[in-house]
Structure formats: structure tokens, C-alpha cells
Write a protein that holds these residues in place. Structure first.
Motif, PDB file in Angstrom:
ATOM      1  N   ALA A 240       6.365  -6.794   4.995  1.00 10.22           N
ATOM      2  CA  ALA A 240       4.928  -6.651   5.515  1.00 10.22           C
ATOM      3  C   ALA A 240       4.812  -5.378   6.023  1.00 10.22           C
ATOM      4  O   ALA A 240       3.686  -4.742   5.929  1.00 10.22           O
ATOM      5  CB  ALA A 240       4.594  -7.660   6.486  1.00 10.22           C
ATOM      6  N   GLY A 241       5.847  -4.771   6.880  1.00  8.29           N
ATOM      7  CA  GLY A 241       5.608  -3.397   7.375  1.00  8.29           C
ATOM      8  C   GLY A 241       5.474  -2.362   6.237  1.00  8.29           C
ATOM      9  O   GLY A 241       4.798  -1.463   6.241  1.00  8.29           O
ATOM     10  N   GLN A 242       6.211  -2.539   5.302  1.00 12.57           N
ATOM     11  CA  GLN A 242       6.323  -1.628   3.947  1.00 12.57           C
ATOM     12  C   GLN A 242       5.021  -1.749   3.337  1.00 12.57           C
ATOM     13  O   GLN A 242       4.433  -0.911   2.991  1.00 12.57           O
ATOM     14  CB  GLN A 242       7.257  -1.948   3.047  1.00 12.57           C
ATOM     15  N   ILE A 243       4.233  -2.972   3.021  1.00 12.41           N
ATOM     16  CA  ILE A 243       2.955  -3.164   2.540  1.00 12.41           C
ATOM     17  C   ILE A 243       1.924  -2.344   3.542  1.00 12.41           C
ATOM     18  O   ILE A 243       0.971  -1.686   3.029  1.00 12.41           O
ATOM     19  CB  ILE A 243       2.562  -4.733   2.396  1.00 12.41           C
ATOM     20  N   LYS A 244       2.095  -2.637   4.606  1.00 13.84           N
ATOM     21  CA  LYS A 244       0.908  -2.173   5.628  1.00 13.84           C
ATOM     22  C   LYS A 244       1.175  -0.330   5.657  1.00 13.84           C
ATOM     23  O   LYS A 244       0.277   0.008   5.575  1.00 13.84           O
ATOM     24  CB  LYS A 244       1.199  -2.621   6.918  1.00 13.84           C
ATOM     25  N   PRO A 248      -2.555   0.835   4.510  1.00  9.66           N
ATOM     26  CA  PRO A 248      -3.338   0.949   5.859  1.00  9.66           C
ATOM     27  C   PRO A 248      -4.390   0.025   6.045  1.00  9.66           C
ATOM     28  O   PRO A 248      -4.645  -0.293   7.174  1.00  9.66           O
ATOM     29  CB  PRO A 248      -3.197   2.463   6.450  1.00  9.66           C
ATOM     30  N   SER A 249      -5.106   0.034   4.972  1.00  7.11           N
ATOM     31  CA  SER A 249      -6.589  -0.670   5.207  1.00  7.11           C
ATOM     32  C   SER A 249      -6.146  -2.300   5.211  1.00  7.11           C
ATOM     33  O   SER A 249      -7.146  -2.969   5.766  1.00  7.11           O
ATOM     34  CB  SER A 249      -7.304  -0.367   3.972  1.00  7.11           C
ATOM     35  N   LEU A 250      -5.200  -2.904   5.051  1.00  4.93           N
ATOM     36  CA  LEU A 250      -4.813  -4.279   5.024  1.00  4.93           C
ATOM     37  C   LEU A 250      -4.461  -4.810   6.443  1.00  4.93           C
ATOM     38  O   LEU A 250      -3.929  -3.828   7.171  1.00  4.93           O
ATOM     39  CB  LEU A 250      -3.758  -4.673   4.085  1.00  4.93           C
ATOM     40  N   ASP A 251      -5.141  -5.835   6.720  1.00  2.00           N
ATOM     41  CA  ASP A 251      -4.838  -6.283   8.043  1.00  2.00           C
ATOM     42  C   ASP A 251      -3.556  -6.952   8.283  1.00  2.00           C
ATOM     43  O   ASP A 251      -2.759  -7.143   7.284  1.00  2.00           O
ATOM     44  CB  ASP A 251      -5.955  -7.003   8.584  1.00  2.00           C
ATOM     45  N   ARG A 252      -3.020  -7.525   9.260  1.00  2.00           N
ATOM     46  CA  ARG A 252      -1.749  -8.056   9.569  1.00  2.00           C
ATOM     47  C   ARG A 252      -1.669  -9.502   8.725  1.00  2.00           C
ATOM     48  O   ARG A 252      -0.413  -9.617   8.314  1.00  2.00           O
ATOM     49  CB  ARG A 252      -1.693  -8.439  11.139  1.00  2.00           C
ATOM     50  N   ASP A 253      -2.616 -10.116   8.648  1.00  2.00           N
ATOM     51  CA  ASP A 253      -2.280 -11.608   7.843  1.00  2.00           C
ATOM     52  C   ASP A 253      -2.183 -11.201   6.649  1.00  2.00           C
ATOM     53  O   ASP A 253      -1.219 -12.015   5.872  1.00  2.00           O
ATOM     54  CB  ASP A 253      -3.575 -12.397   8.526  1.00  2.00           C
ATOM     55  N   VAL A 254      -3.029 -10.382   6.022  1.00  2.00           N
ATOM     56  CA  VAL A 254      -2.992  -9.997   4.584  1.00  2.00           C
ATOM     57  C   VAL A 254      -1.533  -9.738   4.328  1.00  2.00           C
ATOM     58  O   VAL A 254      -0.993 -10.017   3.438  1.00  2.00           O
ATOM     59  CB  VAL A 254      -4.052  -9.116   3.950  1.00  2.00           C
ATOM     60  N   CYS A 255      -1.096  -8.931   5.084  1.00  2.00           N
ATOM     61  CA  CYS A 255       0.274  -7.969   4.807  1.00  2.00           C
ATOM     62  C   CYS A 255       1.459  -9.149   4.787  1.00  2.00           C
ATOM     63  O   CYS A 255       2.157  -9.331   4.170  1.00  2.00           O
ATOM     64  CB  CYS A 255       0.643  -7.007   6.110  1.00  2.00           C
TER      65      CYS A 255
END
Length: 267
Positions: A240-244, A248-255
Motif C-alpha cells: 500500500a505504501g508503494q502504491i501511494k 500520491p493522488s490515491l487515498d489510504r483506503d484505495v491503496c
């Protein structure tokens, strides 16, 4: 010019020449397409419209038909790629630069061979209807390689056909559009920088949380399922951290949702 001579000059136009647009189609500003059209008047009455071009070869005789056609077509090809803000012929490139166009490219656009294009260029420069600044670069072996020249068209060319006021208006509009684009680009750049920084901080916080999780390799034998679940959650947080960080536009839940979809828990 007599009607007979006009008919002869028009009939002498070589086939396959590009026809200039009349309404600015294809993203060409209308003031440019209108000048491309009005340039045809030079073929009817050279001394009435561009006397400096008609006498560019130093002769008192009228410019030959094929030579005047080549000059008009090369001007039309240049107008197609004219930047109104700088009056420079070229194609906008990344950032604030501009890609210069070679004479061969413009000749192809004008339907001319290189010999006629070179002769037309000399006539246009002698008449003050275009200017060019040669460029070159030095190679590793010390030799020099020619680059596409920087070409400009003068405002006076538009004034000669009664388009000076229209040109000033369109140049002001183009300059304003350019300023707005730059402001929007700068704003987006600042937003991306902030989002990237937030993503970095979030990734660091996830790493800190993961470092505090118990190592499943040290779990008791009868806690195998719990250890696998903990390891899976650990991998989800890392992913999830790598995806974020990548977006960076993705929020936490989506990641986290994407991370869980991409990872398959060990069984």
C-alpha cells in the motif's frame, strides 16, 4: 495584370500543392489561415502586394511564375507552424522550448524540392519576409554538425496584406493563454510536490508500524495461522505504501484495497 496573364500564371501552378485553410481548421489561428489565403494575391499583382519580393533577384523584370509560387508556398508552410507570441517558426516542445524545423521539412510541407526551397528562402530573406539564424553543435570528435535554423516571420508581412491590427489582437490573446497555461502548470507542479511529500511521510509511518510487528518466523509452532496472517498484513502495508508513493493522488483506503487485490495470502 491582364486577364490573359492571370490565367497563364494560375494555370502554371504545379499540381499537388497544399491548399491553405480558410477558417483556421486544424487548430491554426484564423489570422494565419487568412494570410495564407491572401498570399495568393501576390501571384496576381506582385508589385501591388510584395514589391520587395518581386525585385528580390535584383532584376527589373517581374519574378518568374514558378519562383513566385515557390515563395508563396514556403511562406504558407511557415505560417502553418508560426508561434504568434514569438513570431518564430517551430513546434512547441516540453517545457518552454520550441523545436526548430528544417528547410527540408518545410519544403515537403510546401510541395517543393530542395533546390526550389533553397532559392525561395534566399528570395524571402532578401525581401525581408523571413529571417533565419543558423545553428550548429560540436561533436565529440571536434567536428561541427548543422542544426535546424531558428526562423522568424516579420509582423510587416501581415501589415502588407491589411492584417496588422488583427495580428496584434491575436498575439495578445496568445500571450494571455500562454501565461494561464504556465500558471496552471506551476500550480499542478506544487500540488504534485505536496502529494509526493505526504506519500513519503505516509510510507515512512507504515515502515515504522511494520518494524514493530512481531516476526512470524519467531511465532510458536501452534500459532502458524496467526503468523501467516500477520505476515500477510505486513506485506499489504508495504505494498500500500508503494502504491501511494507511485500515485500520491490515491487515498489510504484505495491503496490498501489495491494492495490486497495484488497480494495473495500464503496458505
Amino acid at each position: 495584370m491582364s486577364g490573359h496573364l492571370h490565367a497563364r500564371r494560375v494555370a502554371a501552378l504545379p499540381p499537388g500543392l497544399p491548399t491553405p485553410p480558410r477558417t483556421g481548421a486544424g487548430g491554426i489561428p484564423r489570422v494565419l489561415s487568412e494570410l495564407m489565403h491572401r498570399l495568393g494575391r501576390y501571384l496576381d499583382a506582385p508589385d501591388d502586394w510584395l514589391p520587395s519580393l518581386n525585385r528580390a533577384n535584383g532584376s527589373t523584370r517581374q519574378q518568374r511564375t514558378e519562383r513566385s509560387v515557390a515563395c508563396v508556398q514556403l511562406l504558407r508552410a511557415s505560417l502553418k507552424y508560426l508561434d504568434l507570441v514569438t513570431m518564430r517558426v517551430g513546434v512547441p516542445s516540453a517545457g518552454r522550448g520550441m523545436q526548430n524545423l528544417t528547410l527540408r521539412f518545410l519544403a515537403d510541407q510546401a510541395g517543393l524540392d530542395m533546390r526550389r526551397a533553397e532559392r525561395a528562402t534566399r528570395d524571402l530573406q532578401a525581401a525581408g519576409l523571413t529571417s533565419a539564424r543558423s545553428r550548429c553543435e560540436r561533436g565529440e570528435d571536434g567536428s561541427f554538425k548543422g542544426l535546424a535554423a531558428i526562423r522568424y516571420l516579420p509582423e510587416a508581412l501581415f501589415g502588407a496584406f491589411g492584417l496588422a491590427k488583427w495580428l496584434r489582437h491575436e498575439r495578445s490573446k496568445a500571450a494571455l493563454r500562454q501565461q494561464l497555461r504556465r500558471a496552471a502548470d506551476a500550480k499542478q507542479c506544487r500540488r504534485n510536490t505536496r502529494e509526493y511529500a505526504r506519500g513519503q511521510l505516509w510510507l515512512e509511518s507504515l515502515k515504522n508500524r511494520v518494524s514493530k510487528c512481531p516476526d512470524p518466523a519467531r511465532s510458536a509452532p501452534d500459532d502458524g495461522d496467526a503468523g501467516l496472517a500477520a505476515e500477510f498484513e505486513r506485506q499489504v502495508q508495504i505494498r500500500a505504501g508503494q502504491i501511494k508513493q507511485n500515485d500520491p493522488s490515491l487515498d489510504r483506503d484505495v491503496c490498501f484495497r489495491l494492495a490486497r487485490q495484488q497480494l495473495v495470502p500464503a496458505r
